[in-house]
Design an enzyme around this catalytic site. Structure first.
Site, mmCIF file in Angstrom:
data_model
loop_
_atom_site.group_PDB
_atom_site.id
_atom_site.type_symbol
_atom_site.label_atom_id
_atom_site.label_comp_id
_atom_site.label_asym_id
_atom_site.label_seq_id
_atom_site.Cartn_x
_atom_site.Cartn_y
_atom_site.Cartn_z
ATOM 1 N N HIS A 64 7.737 12.362 41.875
ATOM 2 C CA HIS A 64 6.710 13.031 41.760
ATOM 3 C C HIS A 64 5.007 11.724 40.854
ATOM 4 C CE1 HIS A 64 2.379 15.726 39.623
ATOM 5 N NE2 HIS A 64 2.512 14.416 40.546
ATOM 6 N N GLU A 118 -1.270 7.991 42.810
ATOM 7 C CA GLU A 118 -0.597 7.733 41.708
ATOM 8 C C GLU A 118 -0.218 6.514 41.563
ATOM 9 O OE1 GLU A 118 1.832 9.669 39.764
ATOM 10 O OE2 GLU A 118 0.769 11.308 41.234
ATOM 11 N N HIS A 122 -2.617 6.213 38.048
ATOM 12 C CA HIS A 122 -1.876 5.906 36.394
ATOM 13 C C HIS A 122 -0.933 4.259 36.850
ATOM 14 C CE1 HIS A 122 -0.560 10.564 36.011
ATOM 15 N NE2 HIS A 122 -0.792 9.954 37.058
#
Ligand code: NAG
Ligand code: NAG
Ligand code: NAG
Length: 229
Positions: A64, A118, A122
């Site tokens: 993920h 992502e 992040h």
């Protein structure tokens, strides 16, 4: 004598600068979560899933993300809009990305949206440590260090729709990795709690697994389903 005191002054300046850099670096984030998801538990919920345009993912845990986190449990996000995801940076990783980090979101797509999300949310928060290529290659390499499905199957825990105790799942991964994972559950369309994501913690350089400095509250129930995919 004059020379020596100048040197001392320089040394103190350097130490002060170093201290300030270490301080500011440690405020970026403290550690990473490496989060892997079980595709069967993504797909059997009421919101369902879509296979990537490259085909049905293998029946394995998929990545993920690699999420910078603070020791107090909260996390930084969307840290640098001036450094957006650039697929050309990871063209050499594409076949590994498709196999190890497959998208399951709808509508069906090639994964670039997922990977871009992502990185932007992040990855930009750890860009002082890992640039775009390093962020994705480090995550792929960390995943290959521990075979989650193998660890579970070695302990007799199979993705066949049966229920397993949370303790046995956690122990199996601890035996294989040396570290205690955090287990996240979701609900299938009938409302059964099931094994959804497994979190392992990684040091702030992205170089090795560590014991988790912070563990979110467990919401799985004592036993949890492991659906097939
Ligand atoms: C957690 O720690 C970080 C870094 O020290 C800080 O910026 C953030 O405000 C803290 N969050 C909470 C909820 O305490
Ligand atoms: C799943 O596998 C376990 C372990 O081999 C077995 O005990 C269980 O009966 C199986 N469940 C189903 C639904 O086949
Ligand atoms: C999923 O949808 C069905 C049909 O609408 C509903 O009966 C069920 O409660 C839903 N399940 C969950 C976990 O929300």
């Amino acid at each position: 004598m004059k020379m020596q005191s100048n040197n001392h002054f320089l040394l103190i300046k350097l130490l002060t600068l170093h201290y300030l850099l270490v301080l500011s670096a440690s405020q970026d984030f403290d550690f990473f979560y490496l989060v892997q998801q079980w595709p069967g538990s993504y797909c059997d919920t009421n919101s369902s899933c879509c296979y990537p345009t490259t085909g049905k993912p293998k029946a394995e845990f998929g990545i993920h993300g690699l999420w910078p986190n603070w020791n107090n449990g909260s996390y930084p996000s969307d840290c640098d809009s001036s450094n957006p995801f650039d697929a050309s940076e990871i063209s050499d990783l594409m076949s590994q990305m498709e196999s190890e980090w497959p998208t399951l979101s709808c509508p069906s797509n090639d994964g670039l949206k997922f990977w871009g999300h992502e990185w932007n949310k992040h990855g930009t928060c750890s860009e002082s440590v890992l640039d775009q290529h390093e962020y994705f290659s480090t995550t792929l390499n960390l995943k290959t260090e521990i075979n989650l499905l193998g660890a579970l199957e070695d302990a007799g825990i199979h993705p066949n729709g049966s229920e397993y105790s949370l303790t046995s799942i956690r122990d199996a991964i601890k035996v294989a990795s040396g570290y205690t994972p955090y287990i996240e559950c979701n609900k299938d369309s009938s409302g059964n709690s099931q094994l959804y994501q497994i979190y392992l913690c990684v040091d702030s350089l992205g170089s090795c697994f560590i014991e988790c400095p912070f563990v979110p509250g467990e919401r799985c129930g004592a036993s949890t389903k492991f659906p097939s995919f």
